[in-house]
Scaffold this motif. Structure first.
Motif, mmCIF file in Angstrom:
data_model
loop_
_atom_site.group_PDB
_atom_site.id
_atom_site.type_symbol
_atom_site.label_atom_id
_atom_site.label_comp_id
_atom_site.label_asym_id
_atom_site.label_seq_id
_atom_site.Cartn_x
_atom_site.Cartn_y
_atom_site.Cartn_z
ATOM 1 N N TYR A 177 0.839 -1.199 0.000
ATOM 2 C CA TYR A 177 0.000 0.000 0.000
ATOM 3 C C TYR A 177 0.875 1.251 0.000
ATOM 4 N N THR A 178 0.408 2.278 -0.687
ATOM 5 C CA THR A 178 1.014 3.608 -0.597
ATOM 6 C C THR A 178 -0.122 4.623 -0.627
ATOM 7 N N ASN A 179 0.197 5.880 -0.422
ATOM 8 C CA ASN A 179 -0.827 6.925 -0.521
ATOM 9 C C ASN A 179 -0.822 7.552 -1.908
ATOM 10 N N LEU A 180 -0.886 6.690 -2.890
ATOM 11 C CA LEU A 180 -0.900 7.123 -4.290
ATOM 12 C C LEU A 180 -2.104 6.470 -4.970
ATOM 13 N N PRO A 181 -2.425 6.908 -6.207
ATOM 14 C CA PRO A 181 -3.590 6.329 -6.874
ATOM 15 C C PRO A 181 -3.546 4.800 -6.923
ATOM 16 N N CYS A 182 -4.735 4.199 -6.965
ATOM 17 C CA CYS A 182 -4.838 2.741 -6.876
ATOM 18 C C CYS A 182 -4.550 2.089 -8.203
ATOM 19 N N GLY A 183 -3.837 1.013 -8.127
ATOM 20 C CA GLY A 183 -3.684 0.166 -9.301
ATOM 21 C C GLY A 183 -4.970 -0.606 -9.522
ATOM 22 N N GLY A 184 -4.999 -1.323 -10.605
ATOM 23 C CA GLY A 184 -6.171 -2.141 -10.891
ATOM 24 C C GLY A 184 -5.856 -3.029 -12.069
ATOM 25 N N ALA A 185 -6.910 -3.507 -12.703
ATOM 26 C CA ALA A 185 -6.695 -4.331 -13.894
ATOM 27 C C ALA A 185 -6.297 -3.419 -15.036
ATOM 28 N N TYR A 186 -5.327 -3.821 -15.811
ATOM 29 C CA TYR A 186 -4.937 -3.054 -17.000
ATOM 30 C C TYR A 186 -4.401 -4.056 -17.996
ATOM 31 N N ARG A 187 -4.986 -4.042 -19.184
ATOM 32 C CA ARG A 187 -4.495 -4.854 -20.297
ATOM 33 C C ARG A 187 -3.033 -5.280 -20.086
ATOM 34 N N GLY A 188 -2.783 -6.559 -20.096
ATOM 35 C CA GLY A 188 -1.421 -7.039 -19.846
ATOM 36 C C GLY A 188 -1.270 -7.609 -18.446
ATOM 37 N N TYR A 189 -1.822 -6.917 -17.471
ATOM 38 C CA TYR A 189 -2.094 -7.415 -16.126
ATOM 39 C C TYR A 189 -0.911 -8.142 -15.488
ATOM 40 N N GLY A 190 0.140 -7.432 -15.186
ATOM 41 C CA GLY A 190 1.298 -8.061 -14.548
ATOM 42 C C GLY A 190 2.316 -8.534 -15.574
ATOM 43 N N ALA A 191 1.838 -9.044 -16.688
ATOM 44 C CA ALA A 191 2.751 -9.534 -17.732
ATOM 45 C C ALA A 191 3.529 -8.365 -18.340
ATOM 46 N N THR A 192 2.851 -7.257 -18.610
ATOM 47 C CA THR A 192 3.521 -6.078 -19.167
ATOM 48 C C THR A 192 4.679 -5.668 -18.267
ATOM 49 N N GLU A 193 4.387 -5.622 -16.973
ATOM 50 C CA GLU A 193 5.367 -5.173 -16.001
ATOM 51 C C GLU A 193 6.564 -6.126 -15.961
ATOM 52 N N ALA A 194 6.287 -7.436 -15.979
ATOM 53 C CA ALA A 194 7.367 -8.408 -15.818
ATOM 54 C C ALA A 194 8.146 -8.653 -17.114
ATOM 55 N N TYR A 195 7.463 -8.563 -18.263
ATOM 56 C CA TYR A 195 8.175 -8.816 -19.525
ATOM 57 C C TYR A 195 9.245 -7.765 -19.819
ATOM 58 N N PHE A 196 9.097 -6.581 -19.229
ATOM 59 C CA PHE A 196 10.115 -5.543 -19.446
ATOM 60 C C PHE A 196 11.489 -6.089 -19.043
ATOM 61 N N GLY A 197 11.555 -6.668 -17.853
ATOM 62 C CA GLY A 197 12.813 -7.240 -17.398
ATOM 63 C C GLY A 197 13.098 -8.589 -18.044
ATOM 64 N N PHE A 198 12.072 -9.424 -18.120
ATOM 65 C CA PHE A 198 12.243 -10.779 -18.651
ATOM 66 C C PHE A 198 12.835 -10.745 -20.059
ATOM 67 N N GLY A 199 12.232 -9.922 -20.907
ATOM 68 C CA GLY A 199 12.695 -9.842 -22.296
ATOM 69 C C GLY A 199 14.120 -9.325 -22.394
ATOM 70 N N GLN A 200 14.504 -8.478 -21.448
ATOM 71 C CA GLN A 200 15.883 -7.962 -21.485
ATOM 72 C C GLN A 200 16.884 -8.961 -20.921
ATOM 73 N N VAL A 201 16.503 -9.679 -19.848
ATOM 74 C CA VAL A 201 17.508 -10.605 -19.305
ATOM 75 C C VAL A 201 17.761 -11.755 -20.275
ATOM 76 N N VAL A 202 16.739 -12.165 -21.011
ATOM 77 C CA VAL A 202 16.975 -13.215 -22.016
ATOM 78 C C VAL A 202 17.938 -12.680 -23.081
#
Ligand SMILES: Cc1cc2nc3c(=O)[nH]c(=O)nc-3n(C[C@H](O)[C@H](O)[C@H](O)COP(=O)(O)OP(=O)(O)OC[C@H]3O[C@@H](n4cnc5c(N)ncnc54)[C@H](O)[C@@H]3O)c2cc1C
Ligand code: FES
Ligand code: FES
Lengths: 274, 781, 159
Positions: free
Chosen positions: B358-383
């Motif tokens: 939790y933080t005192n910033l706007p709430c996250g939610g569902a967004y197209r990609g849903y976790g995959a977008t966030e993780a593929y940024f690093g995943f695609g680069q480490v490969v």
């Protein structure tokens, strides 16, 4: 929110309009885009300029006279059709979006002078004049209009006046990453050339601290010089725009890239005319 | 082979949309309607000591003010998910603690929107300001507790610890990561950051409600999840489900942003109390600040690999900024692991650890990609880093190591959504072809030779070019959780009503579901009158999320249409006087099979069949209702290639060309499938390069308009080419999987890899703003 | 107060307040085909033709355009009598959620009416005030190109 009791006036003469705007809270309405952005509750009356017959572009022997009610797109169209006013049209066609350029007027943009203005840099670089009616009626250069605090007085901008001759080399640019984005700054450069020699020069940037800056030392340095790419390295020390940091960019980043673009534009001009 | 499938069929609502004839939520006006405006908190963290609404209530035209003082404090989650939700119950509609700039203070209902807006200014709120947490990496160890003594609790038995500001925690391991990592010859440890983003659906969130002629509450809403809205409104407003009807009209895009139940309970309360229609429409600023966002993420990858590039061990540690409330905190987090790690399924030692704070910033939610977008940024680069270090061509690398048909990944079982996942075997993939076609179409090998840090083209040049790629997978529906259903009945002119709970949010699902029924019943698409997403008239569907509609709702329609087909055949056979096994359907008729040796070689039309079944013998309504739950979540695959040019003087990255090859199984509608991919790619590029939330020192979002946020227009897009490369998924309708989400995930890693190719440097933080890029360019490697 | 306009070729008296935008006035009076995506001039969903020029109706104060000619997307074509551009938009998949479509159609129509064979860069410029989150613009640009070539082939102006 604008007041629900807003009064509208549609005068058909400049003196009538000048009189109306003397009252506090009554201002002119041109395209209305700025008025809608500020949504000021203090506005009690709007004086629409559409019946003042300020939507003209007149071409005279030595000058163009552009009425304040002319929209950005009207000017661009005129430029295309008459093969003139190219520097101004090039700058304005980068402003906002097509539908907004159908609304935004020259007069409203002069009076407003937002940080992202695409209008001011080319006008100052062209040494444009303007005629105002009201408290300080007269003809002034656009540059003194903004620097002398005149911009704040109550008046009507009637027209801008540009020299007819376009015998100079010029470049304009706006810095924004996207087509429809508020630009960070605008640059306009005009060089009057005599063969390969620079007779006169104007280097202007808007969007900086204090709204705009002419690099007079650089201009002076260029005058009398022959076109050469070597000028680029020497001019660097004279071009030092000062910016304010914002949430996206630091002032130092803006300063760095503004310099880069000045050099880019100059080098393009030089290469094209060598 | 197919007649109505894999065709560029025009959307059934197409002409109505482009002529402005369709109605969206805000287009509904009712007599005597109240307008609602919301007062949002200007503080990131504060306790409301008092609200004085007396002046506002005395204003002519003001009807009601809702606040913690008169609204029951019922905990819930705004996440529109299956019940019981995997998101914590940590939200009340109007509480007395404000947890982010944009949180709901109170609502005013008035005769006009203008009055409601002016009344907001007359409400005096006494705040006690509390210290906020504005950096998510500081949250877990902070002395500030964001959900303190408010009773927040997890609805399902999962880890949850509000005292540590932990909204979610997920851990999974297969093999022994630590040991394998330590024993690896080569190691990479790298941290990546991805940023906040807004969905920017062109239509802002809206809801309208009224009481129908029999006293029931009707809510029209811009929702992706009408059935979850009905359930959640019932819970908060304490109105029985039987008294609520939720209708989703046309909606102007969702992308996950409308999978949240935000406005509906408010209009419901106002209407239920006043018995008058009520409307609430968010302004664009409210959408940016108060609705939901893409979570901010930090991912840390640890990879141990051999000299030849074989990865022995990989650990993905994810830290998610949930914002003030934990909507989708757990499931987005799980997906960060479950949608990436199975791609290289031959890694024996895998570990995933994740926390949502939790933080005192706007709430996250569902967004197209849903976790995959966030993780593929690093995943695609480490490969890419592994391939660089081991001298592997990345195309060949993925060909060798990526999951194949007939293979599985232990992660499928190890990482579910709040519970154990579902083991499954991948049975459809055209990934190898995607890699090959993509490499060819993008000119991968030629450009790889041409570009690179030391190439003649790039060396000593201000503008440097590079090419990069990323390999992706996603899922199709949540297995053994999501349920969809369909109902079909036949009309006496041979047309059909197709009623589905599935939610068309612009994706065209109404059309593709009709195509599926068309194919089964061999009758044109325009014979189907599609009604979707009306809780009174359409059967249940979990809603439009998790890339589920085509695959899951489509299969429900397929099964339903098959039952209709059987009934039609039965009546047809009876009319033709032949036995059931001698007939078949053909072009809206029942015909005696040519192979049959029966002399009765006639045919009867659908029209006659229905008429017969209505009026003549053995009368009955030809109809069927069918539900479907998927046993698995077959992954679609995609490979993205991008070519960029970096201006090393300004840090500006220009995308020159983008090629995507996509395996979505069978694309039911080729135009719509391409459109899904194209829209996602453009969103992905603009996320990688521009989109972000910039906050003041007090947690206020500063760039809360489209103009300041920065979105691509037509004038900004680079050349983009999508190639659909079919595979056939046996468990999906006519072989279909999903396509809606996957293609938003490629731009971040592919552009970053292209940047490396051009400059030899890596980008670890999105967006790749020119100032950041310039900093990276000037840094020492 | 009531003010008159010519909307979609009909003279209409519309109820309005002097501080309202053309967008608000149109929507309050039943012209809900004009959409509001931002109210700040930044998305183009609210485009209408004002004296044949595309403008953001959210950026126009209604009082300043009284008696003027206004055309909404329905003035360009209707469900039962669609304009060629509208048919091509629907046929090309240039509409997904369709929320941007009324504005896109107005922008495309006004572009093609002025110039029935725009170059690619003229098309992009003509659409530079319209945001679309769904399509990625590719099929929209394609629809404008196709409309232009059909107009040219039939040697007619955008009607
Ligand atoms: C979304 C958006 C993006 C924009 N992007 C850009 C951009 O990229 N580049 C750019 O240059 N501009 C841009 N603008 C335009 C700029 O911000 C101003 O809104 C515009 O210049 C104002 O012009 P107007 O004709 O609408 O003036 P109005 O809003 O009518 O008036 C502005 C001010 O000028 C006064 N005024 C009007 N006419 C006269 C006159 N003849 N004499 C004296 N005073 C007068 C008014 O009283 C008022 O104070 C953008 C605007 C919007 C809404
Ligand atoms: S609503 Fe007018 S431009 Fe967005
Ligand atoms: S089709 Fe949805 S915004 Fe364009």
């Amino acid at each position: 929110m604008l007041s629900e009791n807003l009064k509208w006036y549609f005068p058909s003469s400049l003196p009538q309009a000048v009189k109306l705007i003397q009252k506090p809270g009554i201002i002119l309405h041109a395209g209305g885009t700025r008025i809608l952005k500020t949504q000021s509750k203090n506005i009690i009356g709007l004086v629409d300029i559409s019946n003042l017959k300020l939507n003209y572009i007149k071409s005279k022997t030595n000058s163009f006279h552009i009425g304040a009610a002319i929209t950005f797109n009207e000017l661009i169209k005129y430029s295309k059709e008459n093969n003139c006013l190219k520097m101004l049209a090039a700058a304005l066609s980068q402003a906002a979006s097509t539908p907004l350029r159908n609304r935004i007027t020259i007069g409203g943009s002069l009076k407003d002078f937002p940080l992202w203005s695409n209008l001011y840099a080319p006008l100052i670089a062209l040494n444009a004049m303007m005629e105002i009616k009201g408290n300080k009626s007269g003809i002034y250069s656009v540059e003194e209009y903004v620097s002398e605090g005149m911009i704040k007085s109550k008046h009507i901008i009637k027209e801008i006046i540009l020299p007819r001759k376009e015998e100079f080399a010029w470049k304009v640019m706006r810095f924004a990453l996207l087509k429809f984005e508020y630009p960070l700054f605008n640059i306009a450069i005009s060089l009057k050339l005599n063969g390969k020699m620079i007779d006169d020069s104007r280097l202007v940037i808007t969007g900086v601290r204090n709204r705009f800056k002419r690099f007079k030392k650089a201009e002076k340095f260029l005058i009398g010089k022959n076109l050469s790419l070597n000028l680029l390295n020497e001019i660097e020390k004279f071009v030092e725009p000062k910016f304010v940091s914002d949430y996206k960019y630091s002032s130092s980043y803006k300063e760095t890239i503004a310099k880069v673009y000045f050099k880019d534009l100059l080098s393009e001009i030089i290469k094209e005319n060598l | 082979m197919f007649k109505y499938i894999k065709k560029p069929i025009e959307k059934i609502d197409g002409l109505a949309l482009v002529t402005g004839n369709e109605k969206y939520t805000d287009d509904f006006y009712f007599e005597n309607m109240l307008h609602i405006s919301i007062l949002h908190s200007g503080y990131a963290h504060a306790k409301i000591e008092d609200i004085d609404d007396s002046t506002a209530l005395r204003m002519p035209g003001v009807v009601d003010v809702l606040s913690y003082k008169n609204v029951k404090q019922i905990l819930y989650t705004t996440a529109g998910q299956g019940y019981p939700e995997p998101s914590p119950y940590d939200t009340v509609l109007f509480g007395n603690v404000m947890r982010f700039v944009g949180d709901n203070v109170c609502a005013v209902a008035a005769e006009t929107k203008e009055i409601a807006d002016s009344a907001l200014k007359k409400i005096k709120v006494k705040y006690k300001r509390l210290k906020p947490i504005l950096h998510f990496e500081e949250s877990e160890n902070s002395k500030i507790i964001i959900h303190k003594d408010d009773g927040a609790f997890p609805k399902i038995p999962v880890y949850y610890d509000a005292s540590k500001n932990l909204a979610a925690k997920v851990e999974a391991e297969v093999g022994n990561f630590e040991e394998a990592f330590q024993n690896s010859e080569n190691k990479i440890e790298q941290t990546f950051f991805t940023q906040y983003a807004s969905h920017c659906a062109l239509e802002p969130h809206a809801a309208v409600s009224y009481i129908d002629t029999r006293g029931r509450l009707v809510i029209i809403s811009t929702t992706q999840v009408p059935f979850h809205v009905r359930r959640i409104v019932s819970h908060i407003a304490e109105i029985p489900i039987s008294k609520i009807r939720v209708i989703k009209p046309r909606i102007g895009g969702g992308f996950g942003g409308k999978q949240e139940v935000l406005l509906e309970p408010i209009v419901a309360l106002v209407t239920w109390k006043t018995k008058r229609p009520a409307k609430l429409v968010y302004s664009r600023k409210e959408v940016f600040k108060s609705s939901r966002t893409r979570h901010e993420y930090r991912t840390i990858f640890k990879v141990g690999f051999q000299k030849d590039g074989k990865i022995n061990a990989m650990h993905l540690d994810a830290l998610e900024n949930s914002g003030a409330y934990g909507s989708h905190a757990l499931t987005v987090l799980s997906n960060a692991g479950s949608k990436t790690l199975p791609l290289l399924n031959k890694i024996e030692n895998l570990k995933f650890t994740g926390k949502g704070v939790y933080t005192n910033l706007p709430c996250g939610g569902a967004y197209r990609g849903y976790g995959a977008t966030e993780a593929y940024f690093g995943f695609g680069q480490v490969v890419d880093m592994v391939c660089e270090a081991s001298g592997n061509d990345i195309i060949e690398y993925y060909k060798k190591w990526a999951i194949k048909s007939g293979e599985t990944s232990p992660i499928f079982k190890a990482l579910g959504e709040g519970k154990e996942g579902v083991a499954m075997t991948v049975t459809s993939t055209s990934l190898n072809e995607c890699l090959e076609v993509g490499a060819r179409e993008s000119g991968w090998y030629e450009k790889k030779k041409l570009y690179g840090v030391n190439s003649t083209l790039n060396k000593n040049n201000r503008y440097k070019r590079g090419i990069g790629m990323a390999d992706l997978m996603q899922g199709s529906a949540i297995p053994e959780i999501d349920m969809a259903s369909a109902y079909i009945k036949m009309n006496d002119d041979g047309s059909f009503n197709l009623n589905v709970g599935a939610t068309d949010l612009g994706t065209g699902s109404d059309t593709i579901l009709a195509q599926i029924a068309s194919e089964v019943l061999d009758t044109p698409v325009d014979k189907f009158i599609v009604t979707s997403s009306d809780t009174d008239f359409t059967p249940f569907d979990t809603g439009a999320y998790a890339s589920s509609t085509t695959y899951l709702s489509g299969q429900a329609v397929l099964k339903c249409a098959k039952q209709i087909k059987e009934q039609i055949l039965k009546v047809g056979a009876e009319m033709l006087g032949v036995s059931l096994d001698e007939v078949d359907i053909l072009d809206s008729n029942v015909v005696v099979k040519p192979s049959s040796n029966n002399e009765n070689k006639g045919e009867v039309s659908y029209q006659d069949i229905c008429s017969y079944s209505f009026y003549q013998n053995n009368q009955f309504q030809i109809q069927a209702a069918v539900s479907h739950v998927s046993p698995k979540s077959p992954p679609p695959f995609a490979v993205h290639f991008v070519e960029i040019e970096v201006d090393t003087f300004t840090g500006i990255i220009k995308v020159l060309n983008y090629v995507a090859t996509v395996d979505c199984g069978t694309p039911i509608n080729t135009t719509l499938a391409e459109g899904q991919a194209e829209g996602a790619i453009v969103n992905g590029i603009s996320y990688a390069l521009f989109e972000n939330y910039y906050f003041s020192n007090h947690g206020k979002m500063l760039n809360d308009t489209f103009g300041k946020y920065g979105m691509y227009t037509a004038a900004d897009i680079p050349p983009i080419k999508v190639h659909l490369i079919d595979s056939y998924e046996e468990t999906g309708p006519f072989g279909a999987k999903s396509i809606s989400e996957i293609n938003i995930n490629g731009a971040l890693p592919a552009i970053a890899n292209a940047f490396y190719n051009a400059t030899g440097k890596r980008l670890y933080k999105a967006p790749f703003s020119p100032e950041y890029v310039l900093k990276i360019l000037k840094s020492n490697p | 107060m009531k003010i008159s306009f010519n909307i979609n070729n009909q003279n209409r008296e519309l109820e309005l307040n002097p501080n309202q935008t053309l967008l608000t006035v149109l929507r309050n009076n039943g012209f809900t085909e004009v959409k509001c995506g931002c109210n700040e001039g930044e998305c183009g969903a609210c485009l209408v033709l004002l004296d044949d020029k595309a403008v953001n109706s959210c950026q126009v104060l209604a009082m300043s355009v009284q008696n003027k000619k206004i055309k909404t997307v329905k003035g360009i074509g209707t469900l039962h009598n669609p304009n060629l551009i509208q048919k091509i938009f629907a046929g090309t998949g240039a509409d997904q959620c369709g929320f941007c479509s009324p504005g896109m159609i107005v922008a495309s129509y006004s572009l093609l009416k002025e110039n029935s064979s725009p170059s690619d860069s003229e098309i992009l410029e003509g659409l530079d005030g319209n945001l679309c989150r769904c399509t990625g613009y590719i099929k929209i640009i394609e629809a404008v190109r196709r409309s232009s070539s059909v107009l040219l082939k039939n040697n007619v102006e955008a009607e």
